[in-house]
Each structure stands twice: as C-alpha cells, then as structure tokens.
Enzyme design. Structure first.
Site, PDB file in Angstrom:
ATOM      1  CG  MET A  28      -1.913  10.061   6.396  1.00  0.00           C
ATOM      2  SD  MET A  28      -1.639  11.819   6.708  1.00  0.00           S
ATOM      3  CE  MET A  28       0.123  11.956   6.438  1.00  0.00           C
ATOM      4  CG  HIS A  35       2.505   2.219   4.115  1.00  0.00           C
ATOM      5  ND1 HIS A  35       3.157   3.115   3.305  1.00  0.00           N
ATOM      6  CD2 HIS A  35       1.989   2.945   5.149  1.00  0.00           C
ATOM      7  CE1 HIS A  35       3.043   4.327   3.807  1.00  0.00           C
ATOM      8  NE2 HIS A  35       2.353   4.260   4.928  1.00  0.00           N
ATOM      9  CD  GLN A  59      -2.016  13.271  10.441  1.00  0.00           C
ATOM     10  OE1 GLN A  59      -2.998  12.604  10.798  1.00  0.00           O
ATOM     11  NE2 GLN A  59      -0.841  12.703  10.195  1.00  0.00           N
ATOM     12  CE  LYS A 150       8.524   6.565   8.797  1.00  0.00           C
ATOM     13  NZ  LYS A 150       8.153   7.979   9.124  1.00  0.00           N
ATOM     14  CD  GLN A 154       1.326   8.204  13.862  1.00  0.00           C
ATOM     15  OE1 GLN A 154       1.145   9.192  13.174  1.00  0.00           O
ATOM     16  NE2 GLN A 154       1.514   7.001  13.347  1.00  0.00           N
ATOM     17  CB  SER A 187       4.645   8.632   2.150  1.00  0.00           C
ATOM     18  OG  SER A 187       3.975   7.429   2.477  1.00  0.00           O
TER      19      SER A 187
END
Length: 287
Positions: A28, A35, A59, A150, A154, A187
C-alpha cells in the site's frame, strides 16, 4: 523501471516476457526497509519484479485511517528504482473498482481464519484484503508473490485463498524486519509522534519475547496463564506511560491453522495487536 496505472498498460508489458518468472510484491506504499527486504527477495527469485502500490479502500473500516494513510509516491518510486524493480503498478481506485465499491464482487475467506484476532476488531478487513489480492493476481499474473510474516493472519488468509481457488501462484513468506529495538517495521510507525510513543511501541515485541522466554519453562501452566504473566511483567516497566498503550489482543494459536492452543509448544504462534496513542500496531513471534 516503468510506472503504469492500468491493466491494459500491464498487458502490453506482459506480452514481452514469455517464459519469464514474475514476482509480485503487493504493497500500500509508504515503503520502508521491510518492503525493501521483500523486493530484494523477489529480485533474487524471479526474472521480473512488479511492485504494486495501492491503498485499498475495501479493507478499511469507516473509522480507520484511509484518508490519512501515507502516500509518498515519489519516495516509493525512488526506492523501487534503487532496488531494481522492473514495474510499479500504481492503479487508481477507479481502475481497481470500475463499478464502485458498493456492489462489488468480493472474496469471503473462511470464518475460522477471520472471526478472531484482527478480524474480530476490523470487520470486513480480510474480505477487502482477499478481494484486492485476487484482483492483483488476475492483472499481474505472477509466478510468485512475496508477503511479510508480520501480517501473519493476512498471510494465512492469502495462502488459504490460493489453495482453495487453485491459483497458480507460489506464496513466498519473508521474516519480519525489525528496528534495532525490536519494533516490527510498519508504514504506520511514522504516526508515532513522540519519543514516549516510540518507546511504548517497543512493548509489543517485548511482551512476545517474554512469552517465548517463558514457554520453555511453562510446565503445566496454560498458555493463557503464561501470556497474562508476561504481559503484566512488561507493562509494569512502563513507568507511568501505560496510558499510551491499549492492548486489543494477545493470543496463542497454532501456526498453521490459527486455532487457539491450550499450551505453549513448538509450532505455536503468539500474536499481539495494540494501540499506541492513536496508532494501531501488530506483531507476532513463533515458538
């Protein structure tokens, strides 16, 4: 490196890669070293690396941080360029949801994976995650996709979707990347405004590590007892900063099935979610 925003643009590129392996790193945006680790992993295992940058509204709940989620696209592009990404796919909401969000077809993961933990506190979140990931898979047609550990729940949902829907994508999991003090990179860490909040955020990984330390000597004690003890020991060290921390859950589950466990054994995953001020953070560790 090319920046594209539509499926049609990508189709033109895809035709140029017959027989090549393609690794997708879905993000995202607001890219950080976590990342970067995923992108480096993708670069090692595939001929072509595609990074998607899309803040997926499906989401986010009505009271969550969709509107203020960081979108530093120029910085993200610079990092992707530095890491040797071939394509950045940066679609608009209209590209991903051309008929709007109201009546869109969605992917509904099994409730056994989503009714607890983050799913209990973020209703509909994993429907949004599964739906957008399937859309990205259909557009990019990757050979493999790289996700961070992490976001453990998901990752489990995506693996289940790939298995159940017979998707021809290998899911590659990469270990959580942490700051020097142990805080899992996210983030949302940039929302931590004060030194006190940054210090309190370290509590999440500290609790997980304390649970893991205690697991070997837990004896006949239940997982719940060990979790409660470790939580109390770490919280007692906050020295008046406890008001900044609100723990949503601290649970022990089977690493594969995410079913709650009674005792802490090898194969157990410990997961935590908490608000530090107004910032929601998650973390997990395996025993």
């Amino acid at each position: 490196m090319q920046l594209i925003s539509t499926a049609r643009e990508y189709e033109g590129l895809h035709r140029q890669w017959p027989g090549k392996s393609i690794a997708l790193v879905p993000t995202m945006g607001a890219l950080h070293e976590g990342h970067a680790a995923l992108i480096r992993r993708a670069r090692k295992i595939a001929d072509v690396v595609v990074v998607s940058i899309f803040v997926n509204p499906l989401q986010f709940g009505p009271n969550e941080d969709l509107n203020r989620y960081p979108r530093p696209i120029e910085q993200d592009m610079a990092l992707c360029q530095e890491l040797g990404v071939d394509v950045v796919f940066h679609p608009t909401v209209e590209t991903m949801y051309p008929d709007g969000l109201q009546d869109v077809t969605t992917v509904v993961p099994p409730s056994a994976l989503t009714e607890r933990l983050c799913g209990a506190h973020r209703p509909g979140h994993f429907i949004g995650v599964a739906t957008v990931v399937l859309k990205l898979f259909n557009i990019i047609r990757p050979t493999m996709a790289v996700f961070g550990e992490k976001d453990a729940q998901q990752l489990a949902v995506i693996r289940k979707m790939v298995h159940d829907l017979h998707l021809p994508v290998e899911i590659v999991a990469h270990p959580t990347v942490r700051e020097e003090g142990g805080l899992a990179l996210s983030s949302r860490n940039r929302y931590l405004q004060t030194e006190a909040e940054q210090q309190v955020a370290l509590t999440l990984s500290a609790i997980l590590n304390r649970v893991r330390e205690k697991a070997g000597s837990a004896g006949s004690r239940s997982a719940a007892e060990v979790l409660a003890e470790a939580r109390q020991e770490i919280l007692s060290t906050l020295n008046g900063r406890g008001a900044l921390l609100s723990i949503q859950y601290l649970e022990a589950v089977d690493r594969e099935t995410f079913v709650p466990v009674e005792t802490l054994e090898q194969g157990t995953k410990i997961l935590i979610a908490a608000y530090v001020g107004n910032v929601r953070l998650i973390d997990n560790l395996d025993i």
